[in-house]
Scaffold this active site. Sequence first.
Site, short mmCIF file in Angstrom:
data_model
loop_
_atom_site.label_atom_id
_atom_site.label_comp_id
_atom_site.label_asym_id
_atom_site.label_seq_id
_atom_site.Cartn_x
_atom_site.Cartn_y
_atom_site.Cartn_z
N HIS A 99 -50.16 37.55 -23.67
CA HIS A 99 -49.30 38.65 -23.17
C HIS A 99 -48.67 39.44 -24.31
O HIS A 99 -47.65 40.10 -24.13
CB HIS A 99 -48.13 38.12 -22.30
CG HIS A 99 -48.54 37.55 -20.97
ND1 HIS A 99 -47.85 36.53 -20.37
CD2 HIS A 99 -49.53 37.88 -20.12
CE1 HIS A 99 -48.40 36.23 -19.20
NE2 HIS A 99 -49.44 37.05 -19.03
N ARG A 117 -50.32 28.28 -12.22
CA ARG A 117 -50.36 27.36 -13.38
C ARG A 117 -49.07 26.56 -13.45
O ARG A 117 -47.99 27.08 -13.23
CB ARG A 117 -50.53 28.15 -14.68
CG ARG A 117 -51.83 28.91 -14.80
CD ARG A 117 -51.98 29.48 -16.21
NE ARG A 117 -53.04 30.45 -16.28
CZ ARG A 117 -52.87 31.72 -16.67
NH1 ARG A 117 -51.67 32.16 -17.04
NH2 ARG A 117 -53.89 32.54 -16.71
N ARG A 120 -59.18 45.50 -23.84
CA ARG A 120 -58.32 44.32 -23.89
C ARG A 120 -59.19 43.11 -24.21
O ARG A 120 -60.21 42.88 -23.54
CB ARG A 120 -57.64 44.12 -22.54
CG ARG A 120 -56.83 42.85 -22.55
CD ARG A 120 -56.34 42.50 -21.17
NE ARG A 120 -55.58 41.27 -21.25
CZ ARG A 120 -55.59 40.33 -20.31
NH1 ARG A 120 -56.33 40.49 -19.23
NH2 ARG A 120 -54.87 39.26 -20.44
N ASN A 157 -60.88 46.43 -19.29
CA ASN A 157 -60.54 45.01 -19.30
C ASN A 157 -61.66 44.28 -18.57
O ASN A 157 -61.72 44.29 -17.34
CB ASN A 157 -59.18 44.84 -18.58
CG ASN A 157 -58.70 43.40 -18.61
OD1 ASN A 157 -59.41 42.50 -19.06
ND2 ASN A 157 -57.49 43.21 -18.12
N GLU A 187 -49.27 47.82 -20.13
CA GLU A 187 -50.22 47.33 -21.14
C GLU A 187 -51.34 48.34 -21.39
O GLU A 187 -51.79 48.48 -22.53
CB GLU A 187 -50.80 45.98 -20.68
CG GLU A 187 -49.76 44.86 -20.76
CD GLU A 187 -50.12 43.64 -19.95
OE1 GLU A 187 -49.91 43.66 -18.72
OE2 GLU A 187 -50.61 42.66 -20.53
#
Length: 401
Positions: free
Chosen positions: A176, A237, A87, A10, A381
């Site tokens: 996601h 956020r 990813r 990633n 993941e």
Amino acid sequence: MTGKNILVINGGSSSLKFALINDQESAPRISGLAERLGSLEAQLGWKDAAGKHSKSIAKAGHREALNELLPLVQAAAVEGLHGVGHRVVHGGEAFTGSCLIDSSVIDAIRDTIPLAPLHNPANLMGIEAALAVFPDLPQVAVFDTAFHQSLPDYAYRYAIPAALYEQHAVRRYGFHGTSHRFVSAEAAKQCQLDYHSSAWLTAHLGNGCSTCAIVDGQSRDTSMGLTPLEGVVMGTRSGDVDPNLHAHLANVMGWSLTEVTRVLNNESGLKGLSGLSNDMRTLEEAAGNDHAGAQLAIEVFCYRLAKSLASMACALPKLDGLIFTGGIGENSPLIRDKTVQHLRLLGLQLDEANNLRCLRGVAGEIQAAGSPRVLVVPTNEELQIALDTLSLIAPEGAAHA
Ligand code: ADP
């Protein structure tokens, strides 16, 4: 030891996360993070069976970092390495699933940079470094957005002039996806339901948070949009705000677009509301000690989350279960309880003892008798990226030492 080994990467702009996943094992054999790449302080940290380690890799870039971790990965991959899974944050409309990386895939990821100007260039750096270090290994791209390409147009279009979609790809994409896909498939397995005729609501609650409606194994709606800022309240956020807020803050505060965007992405959410922290553990503790900001942040988080889940229910023909995952979803009975309390109209109710029991990787059903299922399912993941990679590389593919 048996099974196949996949290196999952990633890439960030100045970091590179990695994990070596064996498809027969649930935990990575080795995982870690190379950070502050390109600077004198560049550092490689990793965890393996022997514990935690770190070393300085001053001035290393992505490729040098991969070269540093190569011997570690090779030592852990005793059966050899079978592939590399990457990813990638944004696949735009070009990618509806994971795919083997070739030059046309790299070009398409590059073409998507305007939609993810921070993430996609960083992901490409990871891919290009891995292609240089592992030229003989098959490499696969797994996109955060791909799972949501099954959204119907009435769920992904914004009510703005059509040309902005047709000429500039302005639409909802969702993120996601790897996590929503993994936990819903896991839930179906655990409940002995056919994934391809099942219906789920999922709440991925980490630092970033999103909800999703999944029908027959396909995403039908999700809370994030063109960017990961849309939707529920997150660590830093804001989630949904009035779209006129940019103009209002520019007028009232004199802030530039860049400053408004920074505040909404980095200074808002739990951190902004509480004035204390973006970390739910810290907020729960402070709320217990009567910190008003922390208490309010938790209430807003849960109410907005429940509102999002209720709106996602519009996409479902039935409800086989609501799934909580991510650091908060897997570990916070308080947040699960407060959220589900707002969802009585969906018939949802928790069993207190079972809710309290599901922590630190313990999965299970936590609904009260008579309620639709509510499940805690730890996400993985990296494992999903490794499984996608394995499914795309030739089964007879030889391992490379
Ligand atoms: P990321 O999105 O970076 O992968 P995680 O999925 O690890 O993040 O989730 C991080 C969030 O999970 C943080 O807000 C953290 O406080 C929260 N969290 C972890 N453990 C607990 C806990 N026991 N109780 C409440 N929140 C927790």
